[in-house]
Design a protein around this motif. Structure first.
Motif, PDB file in Angstrom:
ATOM      1  N   ALA A  38      -9.221   8.230  10.761  1.00 25.01           N
ATOM      2  CA  ALA A  38      -9.566   9.241  11.764  1.00 25.01           C
ATOM      3  C   ALA A  38      -8.400  10.184  12.049  1.00 25.01           C
ATOM      4  CB  ALA A  38     -10.018   8.567  13.059  1.00 25.01           C
ATOM      5  N   TYR A  39      -7.163   9.725  11.831  1.00 23.92           N
ATOM      6  CA  TYR A  39      -6.040  10.620  12.100  1.00 23.92           C
ATOM      7  C   TYR A  39      -5.922  11.698  11.020  1.00 23.92           C
ATOM      8  CZ  TYR A  39      -3.434   7.794   8.651  1.00 23.92           C
ATOM      9  OH  TYR A  39      -3.029   7.142   7.513  1.00 23.92           O
ATOM     10  N   ALA A  91      -0.090  10.004   4.384  1.00 21.49           N
ATOM     11  CA  ALA A  91       0.434  10.010   5.763  1.00 21.49           C
ATOM     12  C   ALA A  91       0.027  11.252   6.538  1.00 21.49           C
ATOM     13  CB  ALA A  91       1.953   9.897   5.748  1.00 21.49           C
ATOM     14  N   ALA A  92      -0.640  12.196   5.894  1.00 22.38           N
ATOM     15  CA  ALA A  92      -0.980  13.459   6.549  1.00 22.38           C
ATOM     16  C   ALA A  92      -1.853  13.231   7.773  1.00 22.38           C
ATOM     17  CB  ALA A  92      -1.695  14.386   5.565  1.00 22.38           C
ATOM     18  N   GLY A  93      -1.419  13.753   8.912  1.00 15.76           N
ATOM     19  CA  GLY A  93      -2.157  13.615  10.161  1.00 15.76           C
ATOM     20  C   GLY A  93      -1.725  12.448  11.021  1.00 15.76           C
ATOM     21  N   ASP A 102       5.740  15.041  13.282  1.00 15.09           N
ATOM     22  CA  ASP A 102       4.962  15.793  12.305  1.00 15.09           C
ATOM     23  C   ASP A 102       4.757  14.903  11.084  1.00 15.09           C
ATOM     24  OD1 ASP A 102       3.549  17.847  11.217  1.00 15.09           O
ATOM     25  OD2 ASP A 102       5.245  19.167  10.872  1.00 15.09           O
ATOM     26  N   SER A 103       3.757  15.226  10.278  1.00 13.94           N
ATOM     27  CA  SER A 103       3.491  14.408   9.103  1.00 13.94           C
ATOM     28  C   SER A 103       2.903  15.268   7.994  1.00 13.94           C
ATOM     29  CB  SER A 103       2.521  13.272   9.446  1.00 13.94           C
ATOM     30  OG  SER A 103       1.298  13.779   9.953  1.00 13.94           O
ATOM     31  N   ILE A 138     -10.037  12.926  20.384  1.00  8.68           N
ATOM     32  CA  ILE A 138     -10.199  12.787  18.943  1.00  8.68           C
ATOM     33  C   ILE A 138      -9.428  13.862  18.189  1.00  8.68           C
ATOM     34  CG2 ILE A 138     -11.902  12.715  17.075  1.00  8.68           C
ATOM     35  CD1 ILE A 138     -13.987  11.932  19.120  1.00  8.68           C
ATOM     36  N   PRO A 139      -8.663  13.463  17.165  1.00 10.90           N
ATOM     37  CA  PRO A 139      -7.994  14.450  16.321  1.00 10.90           C
ATOM     38  C   PRO A 139      -9.015  15.191  15.454  1.00 10.90           C
ATOM     39  CG  PRO A 139      -6.996  12.257  16.097  1.00 10.90           C
ATOM     40  CD  PRO A 139      -8.298  12.087  16.813  1.00 10.90           C
ATOM     41  N   TYR A 140      -8.830  16.477  15.332  1.00 10.94           N
ATOM     42  CA  TYR A 140      -9.580  17.322  14.391  1.00 10.94           C
ATOM     43  C   TYR A 140     -11.083  17.063  14.471  1.00 10.94           C
ATOM     44  CZ  TYR A 140      -9.808  20.361  10.276  1.00 10.94           C
ATOM     45  OH  TYR A 140     -10.053  21.402   9.416  1.00 10.94           O
ATOM     46  N   TRP A 141     -11.612  17.114  15.692  1.00 13.92           N
ATOM     47  CA  TRP A 141     -13.013  16.787  15.976  1.00 13.92           C
ATOM     48  C   TRP A 141     -13.946  17.752  15.249  1.00 13.92           C
ATOM     49  CZ3 TRP A 141     -16.749  19.123  19.484  1.00 13.92           C
ATOM     50  CH2 TRP A 141     -17.798  18.272  19.848  1.00 13.92           C
TER      51      TRP A 141
END
Length: 423
Positions: free
Chosen positions: A181-182, A242-244, A262-263, A374-377
């Motif tokens: 989800a991230y 690891a992105a997000g 940051d990622s 929520i990230p990037y919903w």
């Protein structure tokens, strides 16, 4: 997955006629077969499944089937594995946007998350007694952010006791690792396994206390996707793995700064102190230099929770940020209505203002055991969702975006503190 968005004024949105409640539809073999076929095509390769004790459940006997929630693939797995058993699915209200006819045709019925909803209980009973269908339910309500169980409603054990039907559990491993989800968008090549298990008979439920049923729920919903990856030596070697990750690991354990993480690629970096970690192919975190602090993502997330709780107890927690505002009042679209501000604290709960003073919405801290953060919903942006039975509000912070990663933990810890003070 995207959602239909329309731009309207607040007055236009509030003038929309409320949607009338409809009872859950009884599914038919055409839609069951179609969803199974489509689901089997969409389920990623390397999928395996098993059943344990399901011979105890009659072929046409309705049951409550609980499922952990890690991604949209859960939906495909359920519709593939439960066929040809008739079942209705409890779905979030926003999943009906522009698709109500289809969602209802395949047996879904909606609920508004984190809001006391007696209609939902009546709908579940209707499915079990009138439709003679099982009910599939995701009690976590949202996708897990760190690969472990999301906070569950305390009323779940009472619902199980009241329904007097068999309890089953459909548990997946690997769905979160496939599309965490991230990160939300890019998929990883990961084996996925699902197990459908008979948990309790009506007779066993009747003989148990609410506390004993709760113990069973806690045991069944105890999972850790990163630990599962390590135990099974599952290699995830995608160069974007690891992105997000900074969306949930928003606080640096080295310099303690928030919102500077940051990622990208395989690395997580703090822009305040320069500390960098690699997410290894086996799901471990490893500092490129010096102390790692946390090599397990859920441990880092748990530490952030403890930090938030201490802030609350010390009277230091709270935020007030500018945001874009969207609303849901029907199942036709998500409406973009303007800008405003969202604040959150233990004393004031959530307070959303905006649209030139036309929005002034409060939601008390004691009424929410958790919240939607929520990230990037729906591929829009990081969001905080609140609301009631009249309207759902979605606030997209335009500054201090780390509050989205933090507010869910804060809402849960505030609720626990308030409950403890009652006792």
């Amino acid at each position: 997955m995207k959602i239909k968005v329309l731009e309207k004024s607040y007055d236009e949105v509030m003038a929309i006629k409320p949607r009338k409640h409809q009872l859950p539809k009884k599914t038919n073999i055409f839609w069951q077969t179609l969803t199974k076929v489509i689901s089997k095509v969409l389920i990623p390769p390397h999928f395996t499944h098993s059943e344990v004790g399901m011979e105890r459940l009659g072929k046409k006997e309705p049951a409550l089937i609980l499922m952990n929630h890690s991604g949209f693939t859960d939906f495909e797995i359920a519709y593939s594995m439960l066929y040809p058993r008739k079942f209705n699915t409890v779905a979030a209200y926003e999943t009906f946007m522009g698709l109500e006819w289809l969602m209802r045709a395949i047996g879904c019925f909606s609920t508004r998350k984190y809001i006391s909803d007696l209609v939902l209980v009546r709908d579940i009973k209707h499915c079990l007694t009138q439709n003679k269908s099982s009910v599939l339910m995701y009690p976590e309500a949202v996708y897990t952010l760190d690969g472990t169980c999301v906070t569950l409603p305390s009323t779940l054990a009472k619902l199980i006791k009241m329904l007097e039907v068999p309890l089953c559990f459909l548990k997946t491993n690997g769905v979160y690792l496939h599309v965490p989800a991230y990160g939300y968008v890019e998929k990883r090549e990961v084996p996925i396994h699902a197990e459908l298990r008979y948990i309790l008979s009506p007779e066993e439920i009747k003989a148990m206390s609410i506390e004993e049923i709760q113990d069973v729920i806690d045991r069944e919903f105890s999972y850790d996707e990163f630990a599962w990856q390590k135990e099974n030596k599952i290699v995830i070697d995608e160069p974007f793995r690891a992105a997000g990750l900074h969306r949930i690991l928003y606080k640096c354990p080295h310099c303690k700064e928030e919102g500077k993480m940051d990622s990208s690629g395989i690395h997580l970096t703090c822009n305040a102190c320069g500390k960098t970690w690699e997410l290894t192919e086996l799901g471990y975190l490893k500092a490129t230099e010096g102390d790692t602090y946390f090599d397990h993502v859920p441990d880092w997330y748990k530490w952030e929770r403890e930090c938030v709780r201490q802030e609350i107890l010390d009277g230091k927690y709270g935020f007030d940020v500018a945001c874009d505002i969207m609303m849901i009042v029907d199942t036709k679209a998500l409406y973009k209505v303007g800008t405003g501000r969202l604040s959150h604290s233990m004393e004031g709960g959530f307070h959303l203002t905006g649209c030139d003073g036309k929005i002034d919405f409060h939601q008390s801290a004691g009424s929410m055991y958790t919240c939607e953060a929520i990230p990037y919903w729906y591929e829009i942006d990081d969001v905080i969702g609140i609301g009631d039975n009249h309207a759902l509000y979605f606030a997209f912070p335009t500054e201090q975006k780390e509050v989205v990663g933090k507010v869910k933990l804060a809402a849960e810890e505030i609720f626990k503190i308030l409950e403890d003070r009652k006792g």
